[in-house]
Design an enzyme around this catalytic site. Structure first.
Site, PDB file in Angstrom:
ATOM      1  N   LYS A  55     -26.998  32.315 -44.700  1.00 55.72           N
ATOM      2  CA  LYS A  55     -28.307  32.837 -45.100  1.00 55.72           C
ATOM      3  C   LYS A  55     -28.634  34.011 -44.189  1.00 55.72           C
ATOM      4  CE  LYS A  55     -32.544  32.769 -46.883  1.00 55.72           C
ATOM      5  NZ  LYS A  55     -33.403  31.574 -46.813  1.00 55.72           N
ATOM      6  N   LEU A  56     -29.263  35.035 -44.757  1.00 55.76           N
ATOM      7  CA  LEU A  56     -29.578  36.228 -43.985  1.00 55.76           C
ATOM      8  C   LEU A  56     -30.840  36.866 -44.532  1.00 55.76           C
ATOM      9  CD1 LEU A  56     -27.611  37.107 -41.735  1.00 55.76           C
ATOM     10  CD2 LEU A  56     -26.901  38.991 -43.180  1.00 55.76           C
ATOM     11  N   SER A  57     -31.625  37.468 -43.657  1.00 55.91           N
ATOM     12  CA  SER A  57     -32.730  38.305 -44.110  1.00 55.91           C
ATOM     13  C   SER A  57     -32.152  39.528 -44.820  1.00 55.91           C
ATOM     14  CB  SER A  57     -33.566  38.764 -42.922  1.00 55.91           C
ATOM     15  OG  SER A  57     -34.141  37.682 -42.238  1.00 55.91           O
ATOM     16  N   THR A 107     -36.683  40.612 -42.623  1.00 57.14           N
ATOM     17  CA  THR A 107     -37.311  41.415 -43.672  1.00 57.14           C
ATOM     18  C   THR A 107     -38.789  41.610 -43.377  1.00 57.14           C
ATOM     19  OG1 THR A 107     -35.733  40.473 -45.249  1.00 57.14           O
ATOM     20  CG2 THR A 107     -37.623  41.637 -46.165  1.00 57.14           C
ATOM     21  N   ALA A 108     -39.407  40.618 -42.763  1.00 53.98           N
ATOM     22  CA  ALA A 108     -40.822  40.729 -42.411  1.00 53.98           C
ATOM     23  C   ALA A 108     -41.060  41.939 -41.516  1.00 53.98           C
ATOM     24  CB  ALA A 108     -41.292  39.452 -41.718  1.00 53.98           C
ATOM     25  N   HIS A 145     -42.184  31.830 -43.245  1.00 53.93           N
ATOM     26  CA  HIS A 145     -41.877  30.424 -43.450  1.00 53.93           C
ATOM     27  C   HIS A 145     -43.162  29.589 -43.597  1.00 53.93           C
ATOM     28  CE1 HIS A 145     -37.872  31.670 -42.752  1.00 53.93           C
ATOM     29  NE2 HIS A 145     -37.831  31.539 -41.454  1.00 53.93           N
TER      30      HIS A 145
END
Length: 272
Positions: A55-57, A107-108, A145
């Protein structure tokens, strides 16, 4: 057969999606060995190519497109899912403001950098941000989250919803995270792994209560209500198949970031 290491976060959306795959309940071309870490740790590891499946941003994906390709299943995109900036009091501007962020590869943070300039980021683990802001150690926090659901408990208020800002500006869903495979695994294996991830999610959707002990084990501070709110928010149709609209959203995010010098350009295909 040697297991493939699969990295994902302990957040309920990831543990929900990968429950069946991690427990051998759906067919997979290779067994997987789960590696649960904070998403920013996974982002940093991807810069080294450490895990074959992770999983990755999306912001981090923009920096490793030469090494990884995104699966079509298992990701997090959508509407009403964006990161928030929160503070103890209203803020007219973020100019000169200390903002706790969950990592420079998230990403945020990329969205915040597209939205505002002149703020001072302080990088901390995502689950430490709300206590820091509530204690007055920073003026604002960039939350992701489950913090999206719990920040009112800290006496904080929303300054800006970056997802809503993105949706209004582009008309597109917001890309948050993807499941990536190292390109050196080969197209055949990657496609088979993509199908395994899709089947894992379909199993969870068909048997949600079976996943709950696993979700609770990795989100021990969260109530069941918050856990399921988290899953409903971040697991949706885009998680099963990114689709044409999802692809357009990712391309738009990367184009905006590349135009600002926030991501390097790449000619590699984004998805399988």
């Amino acid at each position: 057969m040697e297991a493939l290491k699969l990295g994902y976060s302990p957040c309920p959306n990831d543990t929900f999606i990968f429950y069946a795959l991690a427990h051998g309940l759906v067919p997979s071309p290779r067994p997987v060995e789960p590696v649960l870490e904070d998403v920013e740790t996974l982002n940093r590891w991807a810069l080294e190519g450490r895990l074959p499946l992770t999983k990755l941003s999306y912001a981090a994906y923009g920096r490793v497109r030469d090494r990884y390709v995104a699966l079509r299943s298992g990701g997090a995109l959508g509407r009403g899912v964006g990161p928030l900036v929160v503070a103890r009091r209203p803020l007219r501007s973020l100019e000169g403001v200390r903002v706790a962020i969950p990592g420079q590869n998230t990403t945020a943070y990329l969205l915040l950098s597209l939205y505002a300039t002149g703020f001072h980021p302080l990088e901390v683990r995502y689950d430490q941000i709300l206590p820091l802001v509530a204690a007055g150690e920073v003026e604002a926090g960039l939350i992701i989250h489950e913090s999206r659901f719990t920040y009112p408990q800290y006496g904080l208020e929303k300054v800006v919803d970056l997802g809503a800002w993105w949706e209004e500006a582009t008309g597109l869903p917001l890309p948050l995270g993807a499941i990536l495979a190292r390109r050196d695994l080969g197209e055949g294996l990657i496609r088979a792994l993509d199908e395994a991830v899709r089947r894992s999610l379909e199993y969870a959707q068909a048997h949600p209560q079976k996943t709950l002990p696993y979700l609770k084990a990795h989100a021990q501070e969260l109530s069941e209500e918050v856990i399921w709110a988290h899953v409903r928010t971040y697991v949706n149709a885009f998680s099963l198949e990114v689709g044409e609209e999802g692809e357009r959203a990712v391309r738009r995010l990367f184009a905006e970031a590349e135009a600002r010098g926030l991501l390097p350009p790449s000619a590699e295909p984004l998805f399988l």
